[in-house]
Design a protein around this motif. Structure first.
Motif, PDB file in Angstrom:
ATOM      1  N   VAL A 112       0.885  -1.267  -0.018  1.00 47.73           N
ATOM      2  CA  VAL A 112      -0.081  -0.037   0.049  1.00 47.73           C
ATOM      3  C   VAL A 112       0.977   1.093  -0.045  1.00 47.73           C
ATOM      4  N   PRO A 113       0.415   2.369  -0.507  1.00 47.99           N
ATOM      5  CA  PRO A 113       1.286   3.625  -0.293  1.00 47.99           C
ATOM      6  C   PRO A 113       1.663   3.929   1.054  1.00 47.99           C
ATOM      7  N   SER A 138       8.163   7.828  -9.093  1.00 54.27           N
ATOM      8  CA  SER A 138       8.203   6.488  -8.162  1.00 54.27           C
ATOM      9  C   SER A 138       6.940   6.552  -7.044  1.00 54.27           C
ATOM     10  N   ALA A 139       7.047   8.078  -6.543  1.00 54.33           N
ATOM     11  CA  ALA A 139       6.091   8.173  -5.332  1.00 54.33           C
ATOM     12  C   ALA A 139       4.529   7.940  -5.894  1.00 54.33           C
ATOM     13  N   LEU A 140       4.372   8.682  -7.090  1.00 55.63           N
ATOM     14  CA  LEU A 140       3.014   8.721  -7.714  1.00 55.63           C
ATOM     15  C   LEU A 140       2.746   7.357  -8.131  1.00 55.63           C
ATOM     16  N   ALA A 141       3.678   6.460  -8.647  1.00 56.29           N
ATOM     17  CA  ALA A 141       3.505   5.118  -8.986  1.00 56.29           C
ATOM     18  C   ALA A 141       3.150   4.267  -7.880  1.00 56.29           C
ATOM     19  N   ALA A 142       3.720   4.702  -6.580  1.00 57.65           N
ATOM     20  CA  ALA A 142       3.127   3.772  -5.543  1.00 57.65           C
ATOM     21  C   ALA A 142       1.939   4.205  -4.902  1.00 57.65           C
ATOM     22  N   GLN A 440       6.333   2.161  -0.817  1.00 55.98           N
ATOM     23  CA  GLN A 440       5.321   1.001  -0.805  1.00 55.98           C
ATOM     24  C   GLN A 440       5.410   0.544   0.675  1.00 55.98           C
ATOM     25  N   ARG A 441       4.255   0.265   1.544  1.00 57.03           N
ATOM     26  CA  ARG A 441       4.389  -0.248   2.650  1.00 57.03           C
ATOM     27  C   ARG A 441       3.635  -1.689   2.734  1.00 57.03           C
TER      28      ARG A 441
END
Lengths: 457, 457
Positions: A112-113, A138-142, A440-441
């Protein structure tokens, strides 16, 4: 993007926070579509943005054109990775009554984000490591909303890029703030859950310290300094010493040396012979006057260390900046950690002469963490090559073999990081598809029926 | 293991540092063999170690027997993952002259050990989260020497376990230190490159702060506090309310409540009815008198918050420790973040009555990061189940559905972590095969011929 959203950090943070849930709930297909729409919008604005970048950074137009292409390619690569599922791996295990430590329930692990991400943009890549660079993509992709703290080296380009990209994204997915104070305010804000940073060791460390000392400390992914050592083996030297010296100067002075992968230290068996092939060009204008000053100070600091001498200097450009090569013996370098830690961000390199394999390996063992390490080995059999590769792999993020470290490709197998101070998070990369994992968590769902699971499960 | 190695932190650190290179160069097969040899040795010492553990921790013998089995199973699972290659993934990309952003060199991404790891052992699992627990096994699997700081709750067991395990491993692969001062000395030492910790939020945060403020900050993988909320939906309540209350009490008081996944908060639609099925047992003796005191203090602190009442108390054990249930309304809990942050480590729970879905979701949104979140839903259609799962997934590391959070299986799909304060590193897990990635650092080899590459490439 309204003026208010641009200038008021509270408005930007509130919008990012409000976007958290809708972005988390969006499908992988939706996220991919947003990244592609933003890439298309940026490509469509090239005619406006490239001249603006040129005016603010002094970087040549062809370089900026290539960099914009790299930037949108990168965003589309993340989109492709989301569509293929490669960037959203799911680990499914059915219940197992005979599991070795006792009955195991059904488990499904997904990602999850992490939540809203703060990105500190860099100066030296006004597209690829700035508003819509690798950290943001990469953050948006996550699935994370992104707040970008603009780099003051290209303020108008940052504003225009943010406006173009944000218009292609959902409300609140991308916001821009400006100024050190706004950046620190956002960094301290409980709504921010992770940070991406590219820049100097000093600046990055100060921000890392703030992130770590929050009531809720958050991951700080900082890509900081590196001297990117190059080892020329005796066999390589005998085979093509002159070509190696020329190649090194080319990589060292490319873009006026303003790359984090600039090969600032070269270890050679014969410094006098090496210097005969060194011809230093006049550098282009540096990005900012602050960098010019920092470069001059670093060269002064390094040349002032014990037994370091100036061995070559090139012609000065209009601002008085010149390329230079300093030199020192390997035994001196190995005993002077500060010398090996000082990054001269610009077109200057330190030539280190080693008298034996022992002296060479002593320098490699004394190095702090590095983004890259290069070995120039003989094309045929080279007894030292494997040992140097192995030693470098313990201290660098990328080992380069018979090539140069500048020019970092974006792909699945790329790694851009390394032990501190190359990075504040040595198990992660800021370039390439693996960069998404920073945001991603993992969550494991135990015994959860399909009707209650998120879409990709 | 000599007396000196046990008691002198410098000797232990020097041995770990000396083992760094040989362990990095060992093959996956060798690492797997060491883990299995250590597991065999530990199983072989069961008759000595289990009674020792019982004497020092007061935990029942059957529980300790099961825990030792879990511990050696875990080590063998890592060995198996190394042999299959699952835990040493390699990403190989051939050179591509037509790559979208320009020609791409050949890249091979592999994982190298991060370096010597310091592990702070926990008190509540004297085998599974102690000297040869998950942190140690995953770090060894990654190829890292390990220095364990023993937990003072089971000192002799720690010494004997270390002696048995170290004898099965290469020189320097496992060392043991004792005492707070030795732990802090090791934590500050430049030879230590990462930290694993399981324990309290307060203690973990203090150590995290030291790790982050070193000249070279290092990753601190801390698994800290959690109240592990349980949501009982109205439909589940109507279907089997009494069974749920009984199940909750069982999970809450298991092992005297001394589990990090202890379900310390339960959200129910009708607290009075719930309490009718609550029968609290007399707890077993707690691990240490320090925990007894901490538990009493926490119960006093929570019951002293505004509008919190003691709703049920069980019989006291010989040490005067009793299980208890406190109660509060959901609207009060949602407005009192400190209440939801206070972990009562022991057999006490907070019963939260919600009057509406809005009140329920307000509490879930107010929660700090959690290791687990549980939903008790109707076995048939339950309109609220998917929404609760989705909300929990934003704040927890593991969502448990119609089951209880205590009893954490070790497997590939397991995740044991969560946003702070559940963990100081929310993208990582301390249980399961993914735990190894905390101690693996990626390195990409560019253009490197096979003759110069490490074995697994």
């Amino acid at each position: 993007m309204s003026d208010k959203a641009l200038h008021d950090v509270e408005s930007v943070l509130a919008a990012a926070s409000a976007a958290r849930t809708p972005l988390r709930r969006a499908s992988l297909e939706q996220r991919a579509g947003w990244l592609e729409a933003a890439a298309d919008a940026l490509d469509g604005a090239a005619e406006e943005l490239i001249p603006l970048a040129h005016a603010e950074t002094h970087l040549p137009l062809p370089r900026l054109t290539g960099e914009l292409g790299r930037t949108t390619f990168q965003a589309r690569l993340f989109a492709q990775g989301l569509r293929s599922g490669e960037l959203a791996p799911v680990h499914v295990e059915p219940a197992d009554p005979d599991w070795g430590m006792g009955p195991k329930p059904a488990l499904r692990r997904a990602l999850v984000p992490i939540g809203p991400v703060l990105v500190f943009a860099a100066s030296n890549f006004p597209f690829a490591f700035s508003v819509f660079g690798g950290d943001t993509a990469s953050a948006l992709a996550a699935g994370c909303p992104v707040v970008v703290k603009a780099h003051p080296g290209h303020p108008e380009l940052s504003r225009r890029t943010a406006a173009v990209v944000a218009a292609a994204l959902p409300e609140g997915a991308l916001g821009l703030i400006e100024g050190v104070e706004a950046g620190v305010t956002a960094l301290r804000d409980a709504r921010i859950k992770a940070v991406g940073f590219t820049g100097s060791t000093r600046g990055g460390r100060a921000l890392f310290d703030i992130a770590a000392s929050r009531p809720e400390p958050i991951p700080f992914y900082g890509e900081l300094g590196s001297v990117n050592p190059v080892v020329v083996t005796p066999a390589a030297w005998a085979e093509r010493g002159g070509d190696i010296a020329t190649g090194w100067v080319g990589s060292l002075t490319l873009g006026s040396g303003q790359f984090c992968t600039n090969p600032g230290v070269v270890l050679v068996p014969d410094a006098d012979a090496f210097l005969k092939s060194v011809e230093l060009p006049e550098p282009g204008r540096m990005l900012t006057s602050g960098l010019e000053q920092g470069y001059a100070d670093a060269v002064t600091a390094v040349s002032g260390r014990p037994e370091v001498a100036v061995a070559a200097e090139g012609p000065a450009n209009e601002e008085g900046v010149r390329a230079s090569v300093l030199r020192v013996r390997a035994d001196v370098a190995a005993a002077d950690p500060e010398l090996l830690e000082t990054e001269m961000f610009g077109p200057a390199g330190l030539l280190v002469e080693y008298a034996s394999t022992e002296e060479l390996t002593a320098v490699l063992r004394a190095l702090p963490g590095q983004l890259t390490g290069t070995v120039q080995a003989a094309t045929g059999d080279d007894p030292l090559a494997a040992e140097v590769v192995e030693l470098l792999s313990d201290v660098v993020g990328r080992v380069v073999y018979n090539d140069w470290p500048t020019g970092v490709t974006v792909s699945g197998a790329q790694h851009h990081g390394g032990p501190y101070p190359a990075s504040t998070a040595p198990t992660t990369t800021s370039v390439g598809l693996h960069a998404i994992s920073r945001f991603q968590r993992p969550v494991t769902y135990q015994g959860t029926p399909e009707s209650a699971l998120p879409g990709e499960l």
